[in-house]
Design an enzyme around this catalytic site. Structure first.
Site, PDB file in Angstrom:
ATOM      1  CE1 TYR A   1       9.589  11.356 -57.155  1.00 22.49           C
ATOM      2  CE2 TYR A   1      10.939  12.722 -58.573  1.00 22.49           C
ATOM      3  CZ  TYR A   1      10.662  12.213 -57.333  1.00 22.49           C
ATOM      4  OH  TYR A   1      11.451  12.551 -56.262  1.00 22.49           O
ATOM      5  CG  PHE A  18       9.398  18.361 -48.754  1.00 19.43           C
ATOM      6  CD1 PHE A  18       8.927  18.439 -50.057  1.00 19.43           C
ATOM      7  CD2 PHE A  18       9.075  17.235 -48.004  1.00 19.43           C
ATOM      8  CE1 PHE A  18       8.158  17.422 -50.606  1.00 19.43           C
ATOM      9  CE2 PHE A  18       8.299  16.221 -48.537  1.00 19.43           C
ATOM     10  CZ  PHE A  18       7.847  16.319 -49.851  1.00 19.43           C
ATOM     11  N   PRO A  19      12.033  22.579 -49.272  1.00 19.20           N
ATOM     12  CG  PRO A  19      12.469  24.037 -51.039  1.00 19.20           C
ATOM     13  CD  PRO A  19      12.163  22.593 -50.743  1.00 19.20           C
ATOM     14  CG  LEU A  20       9.111  27.570 -48.545  1.00 21.97           C
ATOM     15  CD1 LEU A  20       8.203  28.422 -49.404  1.00 21.97           C
ATOM     16  CD2 LEU A  20       9.289  28.233 -47.182  1.00 21.97           C
ATOM     17  N   GLY A  21       8.788  23.063 -46.469  1.00 28.13           N
ATOM     18  CA  GLY A  21       7.966  22.158 -45.687  1.00 28.13           C
ATOM     19  C   GLY A  21       7.202  21.121 -46.483  1.00 28.13           C
ATOM     20  N   GLY A  22       7.181  21.247 -47.805  1.00 29.17           N
ATOM     21  CA  GLY A  22       6.550  20.231 -48.631  1.00 29.17           C
ATOM     22  C   GLY A  22       5.047  20.201 -48.506  1.00 29.17           C
ATOM     23  CG  PHE A  23       3.236  16.632 -49.376  1.00 25.36           C
ATOM     24  CD1 PHE A  23       2.759  16.961 -50.637  1.00 25.36           C
ATOM     25  CD2 PHE A  23       4.218  15.660 -49.274  1.00 25.36           C
ATOM     26  CE1 PHE A  23       3.244  16.323 -51.770  1.00 25.36           C
ATOM     27  CE2 PHE A  23       4.700  15.017 -50.404  1.00 25.36           C
ATOM     28  CZ  PHE A  23       4.214  15.352 -51.654  1.00 25.36           C
ATOM     29  N   PRO A  78       3.148  22.973 -45.570  1.00 22.54           N
ATOM     30  CG  PRO A  78       2.093  24.142 -47.284  1.00 22.54           C
ATOM     31  CD  PRO A  78       1.889  23.010 -46.319  1.00 22.54           C
ATOM     32  CG  LEU A  79       8.346  27.145 -42.492  1.00 20.97           C
ATOM     33  CD1 LEU A  79       8.259  26.579 -41.091  1.00 20.97           C
ATOM     34  CD2 LEU A  79       9.802  27.306 -42.916  1.00 20.97           C
TER      35      LEU A  79
END
Length: 298
Positions: free
Chosen positions: A68, A217-222, A224-225
């Site tokens: 990172y 990625f709890p909301l889908g990451g790159f 988004p969900l």
């Protein structure tokens, strides 16, 4: 570092990864680096403040990687928190590097892994790393193939006293089983959220063995969900989709540990509060339909 339990109560309580007691609500440091996880942050003081706030809130699990930045988040962690509180455990991962285009090419040859472990030790200012995850696959997701040589190198470094515990990241179910046949693991870190439920059976199997599962990625990451169901539940509860997603993960299984990332103190405190959102049985049943629909489509 000792295994003292944190004095501050966070959503979900604690979990033991081997002899490391950590809060189930942790912090992922990836977003502290610059755009595209490359270079330094625009607001270095702000990044330092986020890390110190995480510890002030009682968080005892910080996830990072030498890739990172590269090295940027590790340098920030050391500047902000060294000497580290006895209860704090820093988890890093090796197995990928950054190229000049910002890509994530694999770096899993024995020499690559040894270099990465020593670089993490030096940058973080540690004599031994609490937990090292072997990152498998690539930026597109998991990929089949044996991890024996790479994981064996980390086992050797563990035997040399440079690593306390081992885990795997971005791994297939077969790779998790292969790692366990070589040496004990305390953690699996994979993509998983309300919509991406491919690891449901693995999570339950790991829970039965006392092994942590750390979803990224709890909301889908790159990508988004986007879910009308999730948005509707969040609106009904007067909270955010992220809060509902984090709370759902904590309810999904006791071995799930959260590492949501942010570069904002306000967003960090919002995430902590949101993860404590109370979900009713009806809420859970409604949310579970999201994953059921995606599994059927897949």
């Amino acid at each position: 570092m000792s295994t003292d339990a944190p004095a501050v109560s966070l959503p979900g309580g604690t979990w033991s990864m081997g002899d490391l007691t950590v809060t189930r609500f942790g912090y992922g440091a990836m977003q502290l680096a610059g755009p595209g996880v490359m270079g330094p942050p625009a607001d270095r003081d702000g990044a330092i403040a986020v890390l110190r706030k995480a510890v002030d809130l009682g968080i005892t699990h910080i996830d990072t990687s030498g890739a990172y930045g590269p090295r940027v988040t590790n340098e920030l962690i050391r500047e902000a928190l060294h000497p580290y509180p006895e209860s704090l455990h820093i988890v890093t991962k090796v197995g990928a590097r950054r190229d000049e285009q910002g890509g994530w090419p694999p770096a899993r040859r024995p020499a690559d892994l040894r270099h990465a472990v020593h670089e993490n030790l030096e940058t973080l200012g540690l004599d031994r790393l609490d937990l090292v995850n072997l990152r498998l696959g690539d930026a597109q997701g998991t990929q089949p193939g044996s991890l024996a040589e790479a994981f064996g190198t980390l086992v050797e470094l563990q035997q040399e006293g440079l690593i306390r515990h081992l885990g795997v990241s971005n791994a297939t179910t077969d790779q998790v089983a292969e790692a366990q046949a070589i040496a004990p693991i305390v953690c699996v870190q994979n993509m998983y959220n309300l919509a991406h439920r491919h690891d449901d059976r693995l999570i339950d199997e790991l829970a039965g063995k006392g092994i942590a599962y750390v979803p990224f990625f709890p909301l889908g990451g790159f990508s988004p969900l986007q879910s009308r169901v999730l948005s509707a539940v969040a609106a009904r509860l007067g909270t955010t989709p992220m809060s509902v997603a984090l709370s759902w993960l904590l309810r999904r299984s006791p071995n799930i540990l959260l590492i949501p990332g942010t570069s904002s103190v306000a967003h960090l405190t919002e995430n902590v509060a949101g993860a404590g959102t109370r979900l009713s049985d009806d809420d859970l049943a409604e949310l579970d339909k999201i994953g059921s629909g995606h599994r059927a489509a897949g």
